[in-house]
Design an enzyme around this catalytic site. Structure first.
Site, PDB file in Angstrom:
ATOM      1  N   ASP A 109       0.781  -1.158   0.143  1.00 30.42           N
ATOM      2  CA  ASP A 109       0.010   0.111  -0.122  1.00 30.42           C
ATOM      3  C   ASP A 109       0.589   1.424  -0.002  1.00 30.42           C
ATOM      4  O   ASP A 109       0.385   2.201  -0.147  1.00 30.42           O
ATOM      5  CB  ASP A 109      -0.698  -0.018   1.174  1.00 30.42           C
ATOM      6  N   LYS A 160      -3.816   4.733  17.839  1.00 30.60           N
ATOM      7  CA  LYS A 160      -4.436   6.206  17.735  1.00 30.60           C
ATOM      8  C   LYS A 160      -4.701   6.784  19.020  1.00 30.60           C
ATOM      9  O   LYS A 160      -5.327   6.333  19.960  1.00 30.60           O
ATOM     10  CB  LYS A 160      -5.685   6.186  16.720  1.00 30.60           C
ATOM     11  N   ASP A 218       0.910   6.716   1.699  1.00 32.31           N
ATOM     12  CA  ASP A 218      -0.286   5.312   1.623  1.00 32.31           C
ATOM     13  C   ASP A 218      -1.427   5.608   0.491  1.00 32.31           C
ATOM     14  O   ASP A 218      -1.927   6.459   0.487  1.00 32.31           O
ATOM     15  CB  ASP A 218      -0.951   5.411   3.100  1.00 32.31           C
TER      16      ASP A 218
END
Length: 331
Positions: A109, A160, A218
């Site tokens: 990716d 996160k 990405d």
């Protein structure tokens, strides 16, 4: 000499409908498959043997890449019958490796221009178990952050959070000691990011961070894929893979593998092979192989293989499938 594993087995769910017809690593950016750009990066760093870890639509890779001799490499293939996660895929692909030296893991990716040889050298010189490419970002809240100590050693993998303690994130390229790969359970679903790396840190193994603010993207969404293609064409990202091809046209405005085109082509557009485009205006778009169009205006759009566009079509922020069906996509 290091060997490599390229993880190209994902379903590409975030990229649909582009991945309805081919796997994401075979989608064209700057007129060549994503995987081809990654192979060029590997070869530039001295890697000559690489395993493509495939799963979804695995049968499309071998006809294109073959044994790798066209690229001055040896390419092997490892197919997952069922998705095994990043760690399981690495463990499965490692069966095709030939030595006990360092193994570089590439994420399918990611489009990166970082100094891979420098990352490998850091791994060897520091005698690390794993060395990760880390990249600084302006806002790490959308990512899990990866702090390091004063010596560059990774201290944690954090999920996160609203107030990240560092702006360095996992950039998806790893150098493994072969023994670490051998320790991953075989035929099991394993995530290196959620399981292997935290376990190594907890066991006080040496996990190093190679921090470099180079081009990194990405490309897992349609908008990002389009941006990556434009960045390769316009020279923002390293485009070594393009150098081995004789393009009908190549400059910082557009690249084309087709000669039979006329009109205006700009903003990093990429035209595939065997296209016939007459009096078209193409701005920042990807035109796949075998597309035919006359008098069309195409802006920030992805045109699939073999599509025949109605004359004088105006296509903006859209995906066009092989049957010519147009659907809004890029907003």
């Amino acid at each position: 000499m290091a060997e490599g594993i390229l993880l190209v087995g994902g379903f590409g769910t975030r990229l649909r409908p582009l991945t309805n017809h081919r796997p994401k690593p075979m989608l064209p950016i700057a007129s060549l498959p994503v995987t081809e750009h990654q192979l060029a990066m590997a070869r530039r760093a001295g890697i000559r043997r690489i395993v493509l870890a495939t799963s979804y639509l695995s049968e499309v890779f071998i006809p294109y890449f073959g044994d790798g001799s066209k690229w001055g490499m040896e390419i092997k293939y490892a197919v997952e019958k069922e998705p095994l996660g990043t760690g399981g895929a690495i463990r499965n692909a490692a069966k095709e490796l030939s030595g006990d030296q360092q193994v570089v893991i590439f994420n399918g990716d990611v489009l990166s221009s970082h100094n891979l040889k420098g990352q490998i050298d850091l791994h060897v010189n520091s005698e690390a178990d794993v060395t990760l490419h880390l990249t600084p970002v302006e806002d790490a809240r959308a990512y899990g952050c990866v702090p390091t100590d004063a010596e560059g050693r990774v201290t944690a993998f954090l999920e996160k959070m609203e107030n990240p303690i560092t702006n360095t994130i996992n950039a998806g390229c790893y150098v493994f000691d072969k023994a670490v790969i051998d320790s991953i359970p075989e035929n099991e679903v394993v995530s290196v990011e959620r399981q292997t790396f935290p376990q190594l840190i907890e066991a006080n193994k040496k996990v190093m961070g190679f921090i470099e603010k180079a081009y990194w993207l990405d490309i897992g969404t349609p908008n990002a894929l389009m941006k990556g293609s434009r960045d390769l064409v316009t020279g923002i990202a390293d485009a070594d893979a393009l150098d081995k091809y004789k393009f009908a046209h190549r400059d910082l405005n557009y690249v084309s593998l087709s000669e039979n085109i006329s009109g205006n082509f700009s903003n990093g557009s990429a035209i595939g092979a065997h296209c016939v485009l007459a009096d078209c205006n193409v701005d920042g778009s990807i035109i796949s192989d075998g597309v035919e169009a006359t008098g069309c205006t195409i802006t920030n759009s992805f045109i699939e293989i073999g599509a025949q566009l109605p004359a004088n079509s105006v296509i903006t922020n859209s995906f066009v499938d092989p049957d010519g069906e147009i659907s809004p996509l890029f907003t």
